[in-house]
Design a protein around this motif. Structure first.
Motif, PDB file in Angstrom:
ATOM      1  N   UNK A   1       0.697  -0.968   0.483  1.00 48.28           N
ATOM      2  CA  UNK A   1      -0.183   0.008   0.286  1.00 48.28           C
ATOM      3  C   UNK A   1       0.562   1.547   0.326  1.00 48.28           C
ATOM      4  N   UNK A   2       1.886   1.012   0.493  1.00 51.92           N
ATOM      5  CA  UNK A   2       2.534   2.462   0.969  1.00 51.92           C
ATOM      6  C   UNK A   2       3.350   2.456  -0.394  1.00 51.92           C
ATOM      7  N   UNK A   3       3.755   1.346  -0.924  1.00 53.70           N
ATOM      8  CA  UNK A   3       4.547   1.623  -2.970  1.00 53.70           C
ATOM      9  C   UNK A   3       3.313   2.456  -3.091  1.00 53.70           C
ATOM     10  N   UNK A   4       2.137   2.011  -3.157  1.00 57.56           N
ATOM     11  CA  UNK A   4       1.310   2.532  -4.383  1.00 57.56           C
ATOM     12  C   UNK A   4       1.298   4.325  -4.255  1.00 57.56           C
ATOM     13  N   UNK A   5       1.214   4.873  -2.309  1.00 61.60           N
ATOM     14  CA  UNK A   5       1.226   5.818  -2.854  1.00 61.60           C
ATOM     15  C   UNK A   5       2.466   6.901  -2.533  1.00 61.60           C
ATOM     16  N   UNK A   6       3.275   6.119  -2.661  1.00 62.81           N
ATOM     17  CA  UNK A   6       4.673   6.422  -3.094  1.00 62.81           C
ATOM     18  C   UNK A   6       4.465   6.744  -4.309  1.00 62.81           C
ATOM     19  N   UNK A   7       4.285   6.104  -5.394  1.00 63.80           N
ATOM     20  CA  UNK A   7       4.532   5.796  -7.253  1.00 63.80           C
ATOM     21  C   UNK A   7       3.090   6.982  -7.181  1.00 63.80           C
ATOM     22  N   UNK A   8       2.452   7.112  -6.710  1.00 68.47           N
ATOM     23  CA  UNK A   8       1.059   8.399  -6.732  1.00 68.47           C
ATOM     24  C   UNK A   8       1.978   9.685  -6.104  1.00 68.47           C
ATOM     25  N   UNK A   9       2.260   9.753  -5.423  1.00 66.23           N
ATOM     26  CA  UNK A   9       2.087  11.044  -5.429  1.00 66.23           C
ATOM     27  C   UNK A   9       2.945  11.861  -5.704  1.00 66.23           C
ATOM     28  N   UNK A  10       4.066  11.632  -6.784  1.00 62.74           N
ATOM     29  CA  UNK A  10       4.513  12.661  -7.217  1.00 62.74           C
ATOM     30  C   UNK A  10       3.448  13.271  -8.401  1.00 62.74           C
ATOM     31  N   UNK A  11       2.590  11.908  -8.836  1.00 59.81           N
ATOM     32  CA  UNK A  11       1.737  12.194 -10.037  1.00 59.81           C
ATOM     33  C   UNK A  11       0.829  12.668  -9.860  1.00 59.81           C
ATOM     34  N   UNK A  12      -0.078  12.899  -8.264  1.00 58.12           N
ATOM     35  CA  UNK A  12      -1.059  13.601  -8.190  1.00 58.12           C
ATOM     36  C   UNK A  12      -0.262  15.112  -8.090  1.00 58.12           C
TER      37      UNK A  12
END
Length: 83
Positions: A1-12
């Motif tokens: 889950x935190x891996x997904x959040x780490x990838x989504x954060x820059x895109x967001x």
């Protein structure tokens, strides 16, 4: 889950930055439009003021002519009023 959040954060973040840039451009355009509208309204007010001043001057001229005519009629007297 935190891996997904780490990838989504820059895109967001990039998406939010783009939205902020579009909002700034929209705000600048709105300001320019509002400023132009305000200047146009001021210009129209100046035109109206100019027209009103000239209208009052003309009305005063007409009133002066009327007064002069009434004085002329009064000088002639009642017997000449109908002629």
């Amino acid at each position: 889950m935190s891996c997904l959040a780490a990838l989504q954060a820059p895109i967001i973040m990039m998406s939010q930055n783009r939205q902020e840039a579009r909002d700034r451009i929209r705000s600048k355009n709105d300001y320019k439009v509002n400023l132009k509208a305000e200047l146009e309204i001021r210009h129209l007010h100046e035109k109206l003021d100019h027209l009103l001043i000239h209208q009052w001057q003309r009305l005063m001229e007409i009133q002066q002519i009327q007064v002069e005519l009434m004085n002329e009629i009064a000088r002639r007297g009642p017997r000449h009023a109908g002629q």
